[in-house]
Scaffold this motif. Structure first.
Motif, mmCIF file in Angstrom:
data_model
loop_
_atom_site.group_PDB
_atom_site.id
_atom_site.type_symbol
_atom_site.label_atom_id
_atom_site.label_comp_id
_atom_site.label_asym_id
_atom_site.label_seq_id
_atom_site.Cartn_x
_atom_site.Cartn_y
_atom_site.Cartn_z
ATOM 1 N N MET A 65 -4.189 1.388 -0.837
ATOM 2 C CA MET A 65 -3.189 1.046 0.169
ATOM 3 C C MET A 65 -3.455 1.863 1.433
ATOM 4 O O MET A 65 -3.552 3.093 1.371
ATOM 5 C CB MET A 65 -1.791 1.349 -0.367
ATOM 6 C CG MET A 65 -0.672 0.881 0.553
ATOM 7 S SD MET A 65 0.975 1.263 -0.114
ATOM 8 C CE MET A 65 0.965 0.350 -1.652
ATOM 9 N N ASN A 66 -3.598 1.192 2.591
ATOM 10 C CA ASN A 66 -3.887 1.916 3.821
ATOM 11 C C ASN A 66 -2.614 2.527 4.410
ATOM 12 O O ASN A 66 -1.506 2.303 3.924
ATOM 13 C CB ASN A 66 -4.590 1.000 4.841
ATOM 14 C CG ASN A 66 -3.735 -0.196 5.240
ATOM 15 O OD1 ASN A 66 -2.526 -0.071 5.422
ATOM 16 N ND2 ASN A 66 -4.371 -1.354 5.390
ATOM 17 N N ILE B 118 -0.961 2.011 7.231
ATOM 18 C CA ILE B 118 0.030 1.078 7.782
ATOM 19 C C ILE B 118 0.876 0.488 6.661
ATOM 20 O O ILE B 118 2.107 0.382 6.769
ATOM 21 C CB ILE B 118 -0.643 -0.042 8.586
ATOM 22 C CG1 ILE B 118 -1.413 0.544 9.777
ATOM 23 C CG2 ILE B 118 0.389 -1.040 9.076
ATOM 24 C CD1 ILE B 118 -0.543 1.305 10.756
ATOM 25 N N GLN B 119 0.235 0.106 5.560
ATOM 26 C CA GLN B 119 0.971 -0.438 4.418
ATOM 27 C C GLN B 119 1.899 0.618 3.817
ATOM 28 O O GLN B 119 3.055 0.339 3.483
ATOM 29 C CB GLN B 119 -0.012 -0.943 3.360
ATOM 30 C CG GLN B 119 -0.779 -2.192 3.768
ATOM 31 C CD GLN B 119 -1.845 -2.551 2.763
ATOM 32 O OE1 GLN B 119 -2.538 -1.677 2.221
ATOM 33 N NE2 GLN B 119 -2.001 -3.841 2.502
ATOM 34 N N THR B 120 1.378 1.851 3.672
ATOM 35 C CA THR B 120 2.191 2.947 3.130
ATOM 36 C C THR B 120 3.399 3.204 4.013
ATOM 37 O O THR B 120 4.522 3.386 3.525
ATOM 38 C CB THR B 120 1.350 4.231 3.017
ATOM 39 O OG1 THR B 120 0.243 3.989 2.146
ATOM 40 C CG2 THR B 120 2.190 5.388 2.475
ATOM 41 N N ALA C 10 4.869 1.095 6.133
ATOM 42 C CA ALA C 10 5.791 -0.041 6.087
ATOM 43 C C ALA C 10 6.645 -0.006 4.823
ATOM 44 O O ALA C 10 7.855 -0.274 4.863
ATOM 45 C CB ALA C 10 5.006 -1.348 6.160
ATOM 46 N N ILE C 11 6.028 0.335 3.705
ATOM 47 C CA ILE C 11 6.754 0.385 2.438
ATOM 48 C C ILE C 11 7.698 1.585 2.382
ATOM 49 O O ILE C 11 8.801 1.509 1.826
ATOM 50 C CB ILE C 11 5.751 0.426 1.265
ATOM 51 C CG1 ILE C 11 5.111 -0.959 1.078
ATOM 52 C CG2 ILE C 11 6.427 0.871 -0.033
ATOM 53 C CD1 ILE C 11 3.990 -0.986 0.077
ATOM 54 N N TYR D 253 6.033 -10.117 -4.020
ATOM 55 C CA TYR D 253 6.190 -8.773 -3.482
ATOM 56 C C TYR D 253 6.539 -7.747 -4.564
ATOM 57 O O TYR D 253 7.121 -6.702 -4.270
ATOM 58 C CB TYR D 253 7.282 -8.780 -2.406
ATOM 59 C CG TYR D 253 6.942 -9.681 -1.244
ATOM 60 C CD1 TYR D 253 6.007 -9.293 -0.298
ATOM 61 C CD2 TYR D 253 7.543 -10.936 -1.122
ATOM 62 C CE1 TYR D 253 5.682 -10.119 0.771
ATOM 63 C CE2 TYR D 253 7.225 -11.775 -0.063
ATOM 64 C CZ TYR D 253 6.297 -11.365 0.880
ATOM 65 O OH TYR D 253 5.970 -12.183 1.929
ATOM 66 N N GLU E 115 4.624 -5.698 -6.372
ATOM 67 C CA GLU E 115 3.961 -4.398 -6.215
ATOM 68 C C GLU E 115 4.578 -3.609 -5.058
ATOM 69 O O GLU E 115 4.823 -2.410 -5.178
ATOM 70 C CB GLU E 115 2.468 -4.575 -5.965
ATOM 71 C CG GLU E 115 1.724 -3.242 -5.866
ATOM 72 C CD GLU E 115 0.227 -3.409 -5.645
ATOM 73 O OE1 GLU E 115 -0.451 -2.382 -5.473
ATOM 74 O OE2 GLU E 115 -0.253 -4.560 -5.655
ATOM 75 N N ALA E 116 4.853 -4.287 -3.949
ATOM 76 C CA ALA E 116 5.460 -3.608 -2.798
ATOM 77 C C ALA E 116 6.842 -3.076 -3.148
ATOM 78 O O ALA E 116 7.215 -1.965 -2.747
ATOM 79 C CB ALA E 116 5.547 -4.568 -1.614
ATOM 80 N N GLU F 78 6.457 0.045 -5.286
ATOM 81 C CA GLU F 78 6.057 1.189 -4.473
ATOM 82 C C GLU F 78 7.219 1.692 -3.623
ATOM 83 O O GLU F 78 7.420 2.900 -3.467
ATOM 84 C CB GLU F 78 4.874 0.803 -3.573
ATOM 85 C CG GLU F 78 3.578 0.558 -4.312
ATOM 86 C CD GLU F 78 3.086 1.790 -5.049
ATOM 87 O OE1 GLU F 78 3.260 2.910 -4.526
ATOM 88 O OE2 GLU F 78 2.546 1.642 -6.152
#
Length: 214
Positions: free
Chosen positions: A1-2, A4-6, A8-9, A126, A128-129, A132
């Motif tokens: 997970m990059n 930006i994704q981290t 956002a979550i 969604y 997995e998101a 997290e």
């Protein structure tokens, strides 16, 4: 997970963990007789009323970037409380101080329920998101709860200790408040804070796992 994704979550649980902690202090203060936060419009579940540009947004984002998601920390605008307005200032200080960590505990349990749902549900777009995000919610609320309960003024734990001590000892102990933040920073940079928090967080996470069967 990059990154930006981290980010956002993590944004939603971090913002609510930090800001609702402060809102809880305001609600408790009003309940026990101090309307200061209410008069200033700070008793609100709207995170925008509590967001501090640096402490709520920039610092958590930088820490997430530097630690690759392994560490979370931040703060909101402190809710103003005039302890002299409380009906029983010394006794009620305990409940006003405990309200913030109590809110974090409630949110940690709520996110744990979300995590339980996400793990037990069939896979969806969604899933997995959501898992997290729930993990971040449990983690950040656990960190804020345990950190703020440390017996060091001006942390909530320090105010709780002040409330419980006899008057003379309470006055002397409260004089540490001017040095509280420098002491906390010193403990952080010397690695002592991590040594203190790690076993407490392990115990907290173990209780969460036991309660929810993770």
């Amino acid at each position: 997970m990059n990154f930006i994704q981290t980010l956002a979550i993590s944004a939603l649980p971090i913002i609510f963990a930090i800001t609702l902690h402060e809102a809880a202090h305001g609600y408790a203060a009003r309940h026990f007789g101090d309307p200061t936060a209410w008069q200033m419009g700070r008793i609100s579940l709207n995170p925008l009323r509590h967001v501090d540009l640096v402490g709520t947004l920039l610092v958590p984002a930088l820490i997430l970037l530097i630690s690759a998601g392994g560490l979370l920390f931040g703060w909101a605008k402190p809710v103003p409380v005039n302890f002299g307005n409380l009906r029983r200032p010394k006794q009620d200080m305990l409940w006003v101080a405990a309200a913030g960590p109590g809110a974090n505990l409630a949110m940690a349990l709520g996110w744990a329920l979300v995590l339980k749902f996400a793990i037990g549900s069939p896979e969806f777009a969604y899933a997995e998101a959501l898992r997290e995000m729930a993990l971040v919610g449990v983690r950040i609320n656990g960190v804020l709860m345990v950190l703020n309960l440390l017996p060091l003024p001006p942390l909530d734990g320090g105010r709780i200790v002040t409330s419980l001590l006899p008057h003379r000892a309470a006055w002397k102990f409260s004089q540490l408040e001017r040095w509280g933040f420098p002491i906390l920073l010193a403990l952080l940079f010397l690695g002592v804070l991590d040594t203190i928090l790690r076993p407490l967080l392990w115990l907290f996470n173990s209780l969460i796992r036991t309660l929810f069967g993770f």
